[in-house]
Design an enzyme around this catalytic site. Structure first.
Site, PDB file in Angstrom:
ATOM      1  N   LYS A  69       9.343  18.452 -26.371  1.00 43.71           N
ATOM      2  CA  LYS A  69       9.761  18.204 -27.847  1.00 43.71           C
ATOM      3  C   LYS A  69      10.324  16.785 -28.034  1.00 43.71           C
ATOM      4  O   LYS A  69      10.311  15.890 -28.877  1.00 43.71           O
ATOM      5  CB  LYS A  69      10.719  19.213 -28.329  1.00 43.71           C
ATOM      6  CG  LYS A  69      10.291  20.449 -28.695  1.00 43.71           C
ATOM      7  CD  LYS A  69      10.847  21.105 -29.855  1.00 43.71           C
ATOM      8  CE  LYS A  69      10.049  22.404 -30.234  1.00 43.71           C
ATOM      9  NZ  LYS A  69      10.379  23.834 -29.522  1.00 43.71           N
ATOM     10  N   ARG A  70      11.080  16.669 -27.081  1.00 41.78           N
ATOM     11  CA  ARG A  70      11.808  15.080 -26.830  1.00 41.78           C
ATOM     12  C   ARG A  70      10.892  14.053 -27.120  1.00 41.78           C
ATOM     13  O   ARG A  70      11.180  13.126 -27.865  1.00 41.78           O
ATOM     14  CB  ARG A  70      12.663  14.897 -25.707  1.00 41.78           C
ATOM     15  CG  ARG A  70      13.814  15.357 -25.326  1.00 41.78           C
ATOM     16  CD  ARG A  70      14.542  15.043 -24.257  1.00 41.78           C
ATOM     17  NE  ARG A  70      13.629  15.198 -22.859  1.00 41.78           N
ATOM     18  CZ  ARG A  70      13.417  14.378 -22.179  1.00 41.78           C
ATOM     19  NH1 ARG A  70      13.532  13.292 -22.503  1.00 41.78           N
ATOM     20  NH2 ARG A  70      12.505  14.819 -21.204  1.00 41.78           N
TER      21      ARG A  70
END
Ligand code: GLU
Length: 481
Positions: free
Chosen positions: A250-251
């Site tokens: 997700k980063r």
């Protein structure tokens, strides 16, 4: 006949990597005139997630990637759910046991834990010690006890296969291999066994899957050999990493595939972008239509190093595809987003639709995501503007501004021809007359009419809004200052 399969496990929302593999499968099937099979690997009961399969099928359909065989469409090689094929796995496991190539293992989980701990304590690599491999049923005193079925791997020598992506033969040391579990004690097969049986029975010619499976190749090689079957072509597709070369997460802006749909990415952008994550056509072309991809996609273009996921490139690409849409298409795509926040009513009448199209035409060039449409166009639909503080401080709060705005309002009010050109000429003239030339009139007028310091062409915006609203907003802002 080329037959490829996409074999998801319904264990959660599909992610970018799953869908990338599906795209490769689909492109290859379409490129070769082969078949694209969807097989559901639902043998891990504990990890089953309700709704995951529907989400996956929805994602595939959204991209226009209809499978030729599989759930809902059927086919000659079914069932396409592994949970409905248990008797098939049991049959082949039974044959392997009878041939001495697999065996029942009655070791309890306590024994396996003890064994592993002892191996660790002795600094050895952990793995099943093959205790049940050499014992007879009588010796095992097994009646009624739960068991797993293990495959009897060779204990020495090397195994190898030709990897088409790497263009070389890869070899493995058999002494490092484990007697892996084929059937679990609940009677369900493991991935390694079930996928081999199904790929063979479904006559899969090419297996596209993530390169994390390369290390398991010895298992497949010997399973195929033991079963007397010919191996498919193994196409191991590269890992997808974030720009910092770490595992994609997700980063890096990588989210569940369905979230991209919700945010307003277009299928053609997702397919184009994901096809280039691990495949390249030589040359530095970035934009491919789906037809072009189908025409050019080939195994020789699959790269043999990790692919880097760059979310800014995806966003850029989406903007490119949005700009290729006609205004009618854009209307159909954006309407749900505008309706969701109440900017456009649920059942819009013709004048509302015509107006909405005009608005969308003005923001078309700047849209990168369909979900940006409400924010970008809000001031066209709502009269209570939210004023950007910067615009207020820099322009509206100036002591000379109200008079300038009032003068522009007056001139606009009596303007005969409501055209973009006439509006522009009038605003500029009114500015000069009020002692505010060029930017000095344009900026405060923009902030007054839209609440913002940037946006689509000012005179086009005024034209779309209509005289009444423009005059009213200019006066409101003059009074506000
Ligand atoms: N069910 C496996 C997965 O979802 C499929 C791997 C394969 O394509 O063989 O990872």
């Amino acid at each position: 006949m080329i037959r490829v399969r996409f074999a998801p496990s319904p264990t959660g929302s599909p992610h970018i990597g799953n869908i990338r593999t599906a795209i490769f499968d689909w492109l290859y099937a379409r490129h070769t005139g082969g078949k694209f099979v969807l097989r559901i690997e639902d043998t891990d009961q504990a990890r089953y997630v309700e709704g995951a399969l529907e989400e996956m099928m929805n994602d595939l359909r959204w991209m226009g990637m209809q499978w030729d065989e599989g759930p809902e469409v059927g086919g000659d090689f079914g069932p396409y759910f592994q949970s409905e094929r248990l008797d098939i796995y049991h049959k082949y496991a039974g044959e392997l046991i009878a041939a001495g190539k697999a065996y029942k293992c009655y070791c309890t989980s306590e024994r396996l834990t003890e064994m592993r701990e002892a191996q660790q304590a002795a600094g050895k690599t952990t793995g099943y010690d093959r205790r049940c491999r050499s014992l007879s049923e009588a010796e095992l005193e097994s009646s009624g006890k739960p068991y797993v079925v293990r495959f009897a791997m060779p204990e020495s020598g090397t195994s190898s296969y030709q990897d088409v992506v790497r263009g070389s033969e890869l070899s493995f040391d058999n002494s490092l291999q484990d007697d892996f579990v084929m059937l679990k004690s609940d009677g369900f097969p493991t991935y390694n066994f079930a996928s081999v049986v199904d790929d063979h029975l479904m006559e899969i010619s090419h297996v596209f899957r993530g390169e994390e499976y390369i290390s398991s190749m010895p298992k497949y090689i010997y399973l195929y050999e033991a079963l007397g079957w010919e191996q498919p072509v193994w196409v191991h597709v590269p890992l997808i990493l974030g720009p910092d070369k770490s595992k994609l997460s997700k980063r890096h802006g990588a989210v569940n595939f369905s979230s991209y749909i919700g945010e307003g990415y277009l299928p053609e952008a997702m397919i184009n972008f994901l096809a280039l994550l691990g495949w390249s056509d030589s040359g530095d072309k970035d934009l491919y239509t789906i037809d072009e991809l189908v025409e050019r996609f080939d195994i020789s273009g699959i790269i043999n190093h990790p692919a880097i996921f760059d979310s800014s490139k995806l966003l850029w690409m989406n903007g490119v595809y949005i700009r290729q849409k006609s205004i009618d298409e854009l209307l159909a795509l954006c309407l749900p987003y505008l309706q969701e926040v109440g900017l456009v009513p649920e059942n819009p009448d013709e004048p509302t639709l015509t107006y909405t199209k005009k608005v969308l035409a003005l923001i078309h060039d700047r849209l990168k995501l369909l979900s940006e449409a409400p924010e970008m166009s809000e001031f066209f639909f709502k009269d209570d503007l939210t004023f950007e503080q910067k615009g207020v401080d820099k322009w509206l709060a100036k002591p000379e501004t109200p008079a300038v705005l009032e003068h522009v309002a007056e001139r606009i009010e009596s303007l005969g021809d409501w055209s973009v050109e006439a509006i522009e000429a009038t605003v500029r003239e009114a500015g000069v007359e009020a002692g505010a030339e060029g930017g000095k009139v344009i900026h405060p007028v923009r902030v007054s009419v839209t609440g913002r310091t940037t946006g689509p062409g000012l005179f086009e915006t005024m034209e779309a809004l209509g005289r009444e609203k423009v005059v009213q907003r200019l006066r409101n802002a003059a009074g506000r200052a």
